[in-house]
Motif scaffolding. Structure first.
Motif, PDB file in Angstrom:
ATOM      1  N   ARG A 213       0.838  -1.187   0.000  1.00 53.89           N
ATOM      2  CA  ARG A 213       0.000   0.000   0.000  1.00 53.89           C
ATOM      3  C   ARG A 213       0.881   1.248   0.000  1.00 53.89           C
ATOM      4  O   ARG A 213       1.879   1.316   0.708  1.00 53.89           O
ATOM      5  N   THR A 214       0.492   2.219  -0.794  1.00 53.04           N
ATOM      6  CA  THR A 214       1.240   3.462  -0.862  1.00 53.04           C
ATOM      7  C   THR A 214       0.286   4.631  -0.702  1.00 53.04           C
ATOM      8  O   THR A 214      -0.887   4.565  -1.083  1.00 53.04           O
ATOM      9  N   PHE A 238      -3.539   7.593   3.225  1.00 50.89           N
ATOM     10  CA  PHE A 238      -2.288   7.489   3.965  1.00 50.89           C
ATOM     11  C   PHE A 238      -2.017   6.017   4.285  1.00 50.89           C
ATOM     12  O   PHE A 238      -2.812   5.391   5.011  1.00 50.89           O
ATOM     13  N   ALA A 239      -0.951   5.471   3.751  1.00 48.52           N
ATOM     14  CA  ALA A 239      -0.503   4.131   4.137  1.00 48.52           C
ATOM     15  C   ALA A 239       0.396   4.287   5.359  1.00 48.52           C
ATOM     16  O   ALA A 239       1.625   4.411   5.250  1.00 48.52           O
ATOM     17  N   TYR A 243       0.380  -2.104   9.330  1.00 51.26           N
ATOM     18  CA  TYR A 243      -0.701  -2.512  10.218  1.00 51.26           C
ATOM     19  C   TYR A 243      -1.904  -1.571  10.200  1.00 51.26           C
ATOM     20  O   TYR A 243      -2.958  -1.908  10.739  1.00 51.26           O
ATOM     21  N   ALA A 244      -1.767  -0.383   9.633  1.00 52.43           N
ATOM     22  CA  ALA A 244      -2.850   0.595   9.698  1.00 52.43           C
ATOM     23  C   ALA A 244      -2.807   1.507   8.487  1.00 52.43           C
ATOM     24  O   ALA A 244      -1.749   1.719   7.877  1.00 52.43           O
ATOM     25  N   ASP A 245      -3.969   2.037   8.142  1.00 55.46           N
ATOM     26  CA  ASP A 245      -4.056   3.026   7.070  1.00 55.46           C
ATOM     27  C   ASP A 245      -5.074   4.085   7.465  1.00 55.46           C
ATOM     28  O   ASP A 245      -5.747   3.974   8.494  1.00 55.46           O
ATOM     29  N   LEU A 246      -5.177   5.124   6.654  1.00 54.61           N
ATOM     30  CA  LEU A 246      -6.111   6.217   6.916  1.00 54.61           C
ATOM     31  C   LEU A 246      -6.575   6.796   5.591  1.00 54.61           C
ATOM     32  O   LEU A 246      -5.761   7.092   4.709  1.00 54.61           O
ATOM     33  N   LEU A 247      -7.880   6.929   5.458  1.00 52.10           N
ATOM     34  CA  LEU A 247      -8.484   7.532   4.282  1.00 52.10           C
ATOM     35  C   LEU A 247      -9.149   8.837   4.693  1.00 52.10           C
ATOM     36  O   LEU A 247      -9.998   8.845   5.597  1.00 52.10           O
ATOM     37  N   ALA A 248      -8.763   9.932   4.077  1.00 51.04           N
ATOM     38  CA  ALA A 248      -9.342  11.246   4.365  1.00 51.04           C
ATOM     39  C   ALA A 248      -9.915  11.791   3.065  1.00 51.04           C
ATOM     40  O   ALA A 248      -9.170  12.123   2.136  1.00 51.04           O
ATOM     41  N   VAL A 249     -11.241  11.850   2.975  1.00 51.44           N
ATOM     42  CA  VAL A 249     -11.905  12.338   1.770  1.00 51.44           C
ATOM     43  C   VAL A 249     -12.974  13.343   2.168  1.00 51.44           C
ATOM     44  O   VAL A 249     -13.409  13.406   3.334  1.00 51.44           O
ATOM     45  N   SER A 264     -10.329   4.421   8.816  1.00 44.69           N
ATOM     46  CA  SER A 264      -9.060   3.745   9.091  1.00 44.69           C
ATOM     47  C   SER A 264      -9.322   2.276   9.395  1.00 44.69           C
ATOM     48  O   SER A 264     -10.309   1.945  10.063  1.00 44.69           O
ATOM     49  N   SER A 265      -8.464   1.427   8.891  1.00 45.83           N
ATOM     50  CA  SER A 265      -8.483   0.000   9.213  1.00 45.83           C
ATOM     51  C   SER A 265      -7.133  -0.375   9.800  1.00 45.83           C
ATOM     52  O   SER A 265      -6.093   0.150   9.376  1.00 45.83           O
TER      53      SER A 265
END
Length: 864
Positions: A213-214, A238-239, A243-249, A264-265
C-alpha cells in the motif's frame, strides 16, 4: 547436452544473422572486460561450434545461464567476439512461432519475441517484451535494459487486462522509463478502449508498481445534486504502516454544503483487528435569503474492534460503536446504504473483561453501552457498567468424587453490578445537561441454591436470592394544594434497600415411543415430554414506602397516597405486592426415525416433527382476583430439516372481558365464550437457500466485523437491499465473479446457474380488547442469479399484506467486464426513489478511472 565451458574457449566466428541487430547497437564499455564467471549452456537438438564465425549455435529448448541471468529460447547464438548472446523463437511444422525467449534476472521475467544481451555491459535489447509488474501487464516494442533496476521502452502498452496482446483497454506511451517494483514514468500517454483511442490523455504519466500500500491522492468524482454541482470523495490515502491506514476524503457543493470523512483499518495478526470511521456533513438547502432556506449538521461515528481469542485467554477487549445524529442516514447526501436508514435503532458497546485465575475464580468486566432511537432521538447510555462475580462455591462438597444430595449441592455466588446511566436526547448528547441528570447505583446479589433427586426420576432445585441496592439519588414526593400538583424533590446522597425471594421447582422427563414395521418408511416415532412445577415467594417490602396527603378540589376529601423514594432511581422501587405463585409448564418434542434414501446407510435418519412445543402458566395464591395468568404457547414446526422452522407464539387468556373491554374475575367459558381467548399471536419464519445447497460445498461463516451492513447497524443479510460504497458501486464483501474462469468450457452455463434466495415472513395478531386485527403481516425476499459467468442480477423487496403495498424495493445488475466492473442499482419507488450507475477499473491502483451517474433520493433537511 549441457556444457559449462568459459565463453573465452568458444570458437570466435561471425554470422550474417547479426545483421538483424546492427541498427540497434548496445553501447560498449571503454575497456573490454573479461567475463568474470562461467557461462552454462545447453540445447536439445544440437550445439554447433563455428571456428570461422567465432560463434556457438544452440537449437531447440536452448538455455544460457550467466550469473543470475537465464535465457531460454528455441534458438540461441553466442558471439564471443562481441561477448553477446542472441535469442529468438523457432517455427514449427505449421509455421507457428514457438519457444519465444524467456529472459530472467533478479527474480524478474520478460517474455519477448527476440533478445540481445551483452555480457560485458550486462545491457540488453528486447523486442516485443511482455512482463508483469504489480497489477500491470506491460508490452513494449523495443526495450533497452540499462541495469537490474532501470529499463527504457519504446511504443509501450500497459494494462491490468490479463491478455496483454489483445486487451480490452490499455495505456499507450511512445517512451517510458520502467523501474521494476517501483514505478512507470511516461511521456505523452493515451488511453485506448477496444483499440480505439479516447480523448483521455496526459502530457506525462506516473504509475506506482509496488504491491504494498502506498499513500496518494484520490481523484474526486463530479456531478450535480439538490445542493448544486459537486466534487465528491476526493482526498488523500495514507498508508501509515503495514498494520494501519487512513483515508481522508471530502465533498464540496456549489451551494456551500460540504462533508468530511475519515476512515481507518488496522490489524495485527494473532492480536487484534478493527476499523474506525468518522463522518461529518454541513448541509444547506436552497440559498440564503430564500424562504425555504435551511441548514443542518449531521455526523456519525463507527468503530469495530475484535481481539484474537489466542492473544490473551484471560482478558478480552471488544468494541462495536455506531452513534451520531439520529437523522444522519436519512439526511446524508453521500450515503446510500439501505441497511442504515431502514433501521430505527443505533447501538454501541465497548467492553473489557478479565478473568483472575484463582480459587474460586473472579470475573471482572467494564462496559460502556449506548442505544439510540433514530425516530424519537432518545438516547440511553451507560458510562460505564461495572460487573464482577465470584464463581460458585460449594462449601459442603466432598474433596473428591461427585456431589450427592441436598447438602453437598448447596452453592452460593456473589455478583456485583454498578452503573452510571444517562437518559438524554440527540440535541443534548454530551452537553452539560446530560451529565447533570446522570443516575448512579450498584446492586449486590448473593444467590444460594441446591439441587437433588427424588425417587431417581424427579429433579428438584431450590434457590433463594438476597439483593442489596445502593443508590445516590432518591425522590421525595408531596402534594402542593395551591397548584394541585405533586411536587418531587431530589435528595442527593447515599441510600439503600434490601430484598430477597425464594423459588423451588420439580421436574422430570417422560419418553414415549411407537415402533413400526421394518418395511415401513417410518421406523419409529418418539415423544419427549418435560413437565415441571415451580413455586415462588416474593415478599412485600412495605418498609420502603411512605405516604403523602392529597386533597381533592371537587369534593374536598383527603386521601393517602403511597410512594417509594426509590421510584425513579437506577433499579426502581422494591416490590410492594406480596406474591405466592405456582408455575406450571410442559414442553414437547416429537421426532421420527425414517428409512434413509441412501441405500448404504446403516442407521435410520432422524427428523424432527415438532420442536419444543411448550405451554406455561402460573397461579398467584396471594392475589384477590385474576389469579390465573394467561397460558403462553410457543413452538416450532420443522418444514425443511435444519433450514426452515415455522415459529409461533401466542397467549391464551381464560378470563372474560366486560363491556369496557377490561379483564374481569370471571372465566370466559362461564361468560358464554370459549375456554380461552386468543389475545395475541405471532407466526414467523426465515429461509435461505441457494444452488450450493444441492452441491457438496459448505458456506463459510462471515465475520461480522467485515460485514458492511452489520457495522452500519443494519441487517447482516440483504433483505433491505445491498449497500453501495462511496463510489456508488454495489458493495460486495467478496467479488461475486472471483474465481470464474472464462475459457471455452465455461463461457456459458449449461444447466447449473448459481442463484440464492432469502425469505422472511412475519404475521402478528392482536385481540387484547376484542379488536381482533392483524397488526402486521409482511413477507420480504431477496435473491441473486448469475445469468452467465459475467452477468448477475438481483432484487430485494417485500409486500405488506396488511397495507396491500410493496415495501422498500431495490433492483440491481452487475456485469464483469474482465478488467472493468459495472453495476447499476435502482430503487423504483418510495420516498427513497433513486438510481446509481457505476463503471470502473477493478485494479485498486487505477480505481480513480471510473464513471458514475446517480439520481439521489429526496432528503428533507431540517433546521438546526
Amino acid at each position: 547436452m549441457v556444457s559449462t565451458l568459459p565463453l573465452a574457449q568458444l570458437v570466435r566466428t561471425q554470422d550474417s544473422i547479426l545483421g538483424l541487430f546492427e541498427r540497434d547497437t548496445l553501447k560498449q564499455p571503454r575497456q573490454n572486460r573479461m567475463i568474470t564467471d562461467v557461462v552454462k549452456y545447453k540445447a536439445t537438438d544440437y550445439m554447433r561450434l563455428s571456428n570461422r564465425k567465432k560463434k556457438m549455435y544452440l537449437y531447440n529448448e536452448a538455455q544460457v545461464i550467466y550469473q543470475d541471468m537465464t535465457i531460454d529460447a528455441g534458438y540461441i547464438i553466442i558471439d564471443n567476439e562481441r561477448n553477446e548472446v542472441y535469442a529468438y523463437g523457432i517455427t514449427d511444422s505449421t509455421g507457428a512461432y514457438i519457444q519465444t525467449p524467456v529472459f530472467t534476472q533478479g527474480g524478474k521475467t520478460v517474455e519477448p519475441d527476440s533478445i540481445r544481451f551483452n555480457f560485458d555491459s550486462e545491457r540488453a535489447l528486447v523486442y516485443n517484451s511482455r512482463t508483469q509488474e504489480a497489477s500491470f501487464n506491460v508490452k513494449g516494442q523495443v526495450t533497452k535494459r540499462e541495469n537490474d533496476s532501470v529499463y527504457f521502452m519504446k511504443n509501450v502498452r500497459f494494462t491490468t487486462s490479463e491478455d496483454v496482446d489483445d486487451p480490452d483497454y490499455y495505456f499507450y506511451a511512445r517512451k517510458i522509463k520502467f523501474v521494476p517494483d517501483k514505478k512507470i514514468v511516461s511521456g505523452l500517454v493515451n488511453m485506448y478502449i477496444a483499440d480505439i483511442p479516447t480523448p483521455l490523455g496526459l502530457p506525462f504519466g506516473y504509475f506506482p508498481l509496488t504491491e504494498e500500500r502506498t499513500s496518494g491522492f484520490i481523484i474526486p468524482s463530479f456531478g450535480d445534486s439538490q445542493q448544486g454541482y459537486f466534487l465528491q470523495n476526493g482526498g488523500y490515502y495514507f498508508a501509515l504502516s503495514d498494520y494501519a491506514d487512513l483515508l481522508a476524503v471530502g465533498d464540496y457543493y456549489t451551494n456551500g454544503s460540504y462533508a468530511m470523512r475519515l476512515e481507518s483499518s488496522y490489524t495485527k495478526r494473532y492480536k487484534f483487528r478493527g476499523n474506525f470511521s468518522f463522518r461529518y456533513e454541513r448541509q444547506y438547502n436552497s440559498e440564503r435569503g430564500f424562504p425555504d432556506f435551511s441548514e443542518s449538521s449531521v455526523y456519525n461515528i463507527r468503530w469495530s474492534h475484535s481481539q484474537d481469542a489466542k492473544a490473551s485467554p484471560s482478558s478480552r477487549f471488544s468494541a462495536s460503536v455506531n452513534l451520531g445524529s439520529s437523522n444522519y442516514y436519512q439526511q446524508s447526501v453521500n450515503q446510500s446504504n439501505t441497511a442504515n436508514f431502514l433501521n430505527n435503532t443505533l447501538s454501541s458497546s465497548v467492553s473489557y473483561s478479565k478473568t483472575f485465575e484463582s480459587t474460586p475464580g473472579v470475573n471482572f468486566s467494564l462496559t460502556a453501552t449506548h442505544s439510540q432511537n433514530t425516530n424519537t432521538g432518545e438516547i440511553n447510555m451507560t458510562l460505564p457498567t461495572l460487573q464482577a462475580s465470584v464463581d460458585r462455591i460449594y462449601p459442603f462438597a466432598p474433596k473428591g468424587g461427585s456431589k450427592k444430595g441436598i447438602i453437598q449441592n448447596i452453592n452460593l455466588q456473589y455478583n456485583l453490578r454498578a452503573e452510571n446511566r444517562f437518559n438524554t436526547t440527540d440535541s443534548l448528547f454530551f452537553q452539560p445537561e446530560m451529565f447533570a441528570d446522570a443516575v448512579m447505583g450498584a446492586q449486590h446479589s448473593i444467590p444460594l441454591a441446591t439441587n437433588f433427586k427424588i425417587l431417581k426420576y424427579f429433579s428438584v432445585s431450590a434457590s433463594t436470592n438476597f439483593e442489596e441496592n445502593w443508590v445516590f439519588k432518591t425522590f421525595e414526593r408531596s402534594f402542593d394544594q395551591a397548584s394541585n400538583a405533586v411536587v418531587i424533590d431530589t435528595i442527593n446522597g447515599f441510600d439503600s434497600y434490601r430484598t430477597y425471594n425464594f423459588n423451588a421447582s420439580i421436574g422430570t422427563t417422560l419418553y414415549g415411543r411407537k415402533d413400526f414395521s421394518k418395511d415401513s418408511k417410518i421406523q419409529a416415532i418418539r415423544h419427549v415430554m418435560r413437565p415441571s412445577i415451580s413455586y415462588g415467594i416474593n415478599p412485600a417490602f412495605d418498609q420502603y414506602y411512605d405516604t403523602y396527603e392529597r386533597t381533592s378540589l371537587t369534593d374536598g376529601l383527603t386521601e393517602l397516597v403511597e410512594y417509594s423514594r426509590f421510584t425513579g432511581s437506577l433499579y426502581g422501587a422494591p416490590n410492594q405486592n406480596y406474591s405466592s405463585s405456582i408455575g406450571l409448564s410442559i414442553s414437547n418434542t416429537l421426532e421420527a426415525k425414517v428409512r434413509d434414501k441412501d441405500s448404504t446407510a446403516t442407521e435410520p435418519k432422524k427428523i424432527k416433527l415438532l420442536n419444543n412445543f411448550s405451554l406455561s402458566t402460573s397461579y398467584n395464591l396471594a392475589a384477590d382476583s385474576l389469579k390465573l395468568a394467561p397460558i403462553s404457547v410457543r413452538g416450532g414446526i420443522p418444514i425443511v430439516q435444519n433450514k426452515l422452522d415455522i415459529n409461533f407464539t401466542g397467549n391464551l387468556d381464560p378470563y372474560a372481558l366486560n363491556n369496557r373491554n377490561q379483564r374481569i374475575d370471571k372465566l370466559n367459558i362461564a361468560n358464554g365464550g370459549s375456554l380461552f381467548r386468543l389475545t395475541n399471536a405471532n407466526v414467523s419464519f426465515g429461509y435461505s437457500f441457494s444452488s450450493k445447497d444441492f452441491s457438496d460445498k459448505d458456506d463459510e461463516n462471515e465475520d461480522e466485523i467485515d460485514n458492511e451492513s452489520k457495522r452500519n447497524g443494519g441487517r447482516p443479510d440483504d433483505l433491505f437491499g445491498k449497500n453501495t460504497d462511496l463510489d456508488g458501486n454495489l458493495y460486495e464483501d467478496e467479488d461475486p465473479f472471483e474465481g470464474k474462469e472464462d475459457n471455452e468450457n465455461k463461457k456459458w452455463y449449461n444447466y447449473k446457474i448459481p442463484w440464492d434466495i432469502r425469505l422472511s415472513y412475519t404475521m402478528t395478531y392482536s385481540n387484547q380488547q376484542r379488536q381482533s386485527e392483524i397488526t402486521s403481516h409482511s413477507i420480504m425476499f431477496s435473491g441473486d442469479v448469475e445469468l452467465s459467468p459475467k452477468w448477475a442480477v438481483g432484487a430485494s423487496s417485500g409486500f405488506d399484506l396488511r397495507e396491500r403495498g410493496f415495501t422498500y424495493t431495490q433492483l440491481r445488475f452487475q456485469r464483469d467486464l474482465d478488467s472493468w466492473r459495472m453495476s447499476f442499482s435502482w430503487v423504483p419507488f418510495s420516498a427513497r426513489r433513486s438510481w446509481n450507475f457505476f463503471i470502473g477499473i477493478k485494479a485498486s491502483m487505477l480505481s480513480d478511472i471510473k464513471y458514475e451517474a446517480r439520481r439521489q433520493p429526496t432528503r428533507a433537511i431540517g433546521r438546526n
